[in-house]
Design an enzyme around this catalytic site. Structure first.
Site, mmCIF file in Angstrom:
data_model
loop_
_atom_site.group_PDB
_atom_site.id
_atom_site.type_symbol
_atom_site.label_atom_id
_atom_site.label_comp_id
_atom_site.label_asym_id
_atom_site.label_seq_id
_atom_site.Cartn_x
_atom_site.Cartn_y
_atom_site.Cartn_z
ATOM 1 N N CYS A 133 9.611 -17.695 29.014
ATOM 2 C CA CYS A 133 10.700 -17.102 29.381
ATOM 3 C C CYS A 133 10.819 -15.324 29.098
ATOM 4 O O CYS A 133 11.240 -15.008 28.100
ATOM 5 C CB CYS A 133 11.796 -17.684 28.506
ATOM 6 N N CYS A 136 14.013 -13.755 27.719
ATOM 7 C CA CYS A 136 14.071 -14.041 26.344
ATOM 8 C C CYS A 136 13.000 -13.207 25.450
ATOM 9 O O CYS A 136 13.302 -12.697 24.436
ATOM 10 C CB CYS A 136 13.927 -15.460 25.854
ATOM 11 N N ASP A 137 11.731 -12.966 25.856
ATOM 12 C CA ASP A 137 10.876 -12.487 24.966
ATOM 13 C C ASP A 137 10.319 -11.281 25.643
ATOM 14 O O ASP A 137 9.234 -10.431 24.939
ATOM 15 C CB ASP A 137 9.472 -13.442 25.066
#
Ligand code: NAP
Length: 315
Positions: A133, A136-137
């Site tokens: 992701c 997200c990261d």
């Protein structure tokens, strides 16, 4: 006499648990079949920094808080998998082990699991350089070289996101043609810090405590590409096994139907093809796939269930 629930919620990620908060607070008799591995994909992540209200929280901690909130409201949660749902007649019957639960409505929120490559090193290094992701990261890879694996729209999207922070992105695809839409390919091709490696397979993810590189193979030749991060974007597997009678789309996601009243006003957003069965989160959503959007779909499904039960005269 067996209890007949107003709603059974299948799944206990952000979609299922948010739905449970709403249905219970509506006064609907609610039960959550959480699955043996409860909590969904966030249980497999580390830092979550994009869920509103939490500048930084561990994925499992966020899920625990959601679960505590649901349990605090008095919702019954069963930590078991379901083996069957009979969608042919109401009340619907869900079988879990040797138990059968009956309900007037159902919310399918069983999520989807990342499709992983299954190569050595991948599982061990998840959360330590291996991710699925980018939104997200990406933040953790600012200024560092990364790779993206896949050839569909998800891979293109991941590459676009990560290329905003990484100076060196290599997109690795197993064939010589992408599956992604031309518009997405054009966009990513125009980014100077992204290059494509075609006909290339990831054979192994290298590193002890954190990812240091990828062992790649093309035409029987192997070499190491040093990388700090790799985003695996080869699709998701929606969890739809044991759903009989529900229509799925060509990618295996539950088909969602919007319905409108005669006036054109939206009536239901989360309906499936079976009356009284609604869906929420990644099991039907191939597009947004975020914890916060799953939670929002859970809320919508709960509102739809309440409306449905009221219209049917059940409330
Ligand atoms: P997808 O379209 O199924 O593409 C998966 C890609 O991963 C394919 O290129 C496939 O290679 C590759 N792949 C699969 N298994 C692999 C393996 N074991 N090793 C190496 N490569 C592997 O999945 P997706 O990209 O997640 O997209 C799913 C759906 O969501 C699509 O309908 C897509 O259009 C949609 N979506 C849309 C957007 C958007 O519109 N912004 C964003 C994301 C997703 P092959 O090509 O060789 O099969």
């Amino acid at each position: 006499m067996e209890t007949i629930y107003d709603v059974i919620i299948l799944g206990s990620g952000p979609a299922g648990l948010t739905a449970a908060i709403y249905t219970q607070r509506f006064g609907l008799k609610t039960i959550v079949v959480a699955g043996r591995a409860w909590g969904g994909q966030l249980m497999l992540t580390t830092d979550v920094e994009n869920y509103p209200g939490f500048a930084k929280i561990q994925g499992p901690e966020l899920m625990k808080r959601m679960r505590d909130q649901v349990e605090g409201l008095g919702v019954e949660i069963l930590d078991v998998d379901f083996s069957k749902i009979d969608t042919t007649k109401q009340p619907y019957m869900v079988t879990t082990g040797d138990k059968t639960i009956e309900s007037k409505a159902v919310i399918m929120a069983t999520g989807a699991d990342t499709r992983w490559l299954g190569v050595p090193g991948e599982e061990k290094l998840r959360g330590h350089g291996v991710s699925s992701c980018a939104p997200c990261d990406a933040f953790f890879f600012r200024g560092k070289p990364v790779a993206v694996v896949g050839g569909g729209d998800s891979a293109m999207e991941e590459a676009q996101v990560i290329a905003k922070v990484s100076p060196d992105v290599v997109l690795i695809h197993r064939r010589d043609k992408f599956r992604a839409s031309q518009a997405m390919i054009d966009k990513v091709s125009s980014m100077k810090n992204v290059r494509f490696l075609y006909n290339t397979q990831v054979v192994e993810m290298l590193g002890e405590d954190k990812l240091t590189g990828l062992l790649l193979e093309r035409d029987s030749k192997r070499w190491v590409l040093p990388r700090d991060g790799v985003f695996v974007a080869i699709g998701l597997n929606p969890n739809t096994k044991n759903f009989t009678g529900l229509e799925l789309d060509t990618h295996g996601y539950v088909k969602r139907y919007e319905s409108r009243a005669e006036t054109g006003v939206l009536e239901y957003f989360t309906k499936t093809n079976v009356p009284g069965i609604f869906t929420a989160g990644d099991v039907h959503d191939a597009r947004y796939k975020q914890a916060v959007t799953a939670a929002a779909f859970g809320c919508m499904a709960a509102l739809d269930v309440q409306r449905y039960l009221a219209m049917k005269g059940y409330l």
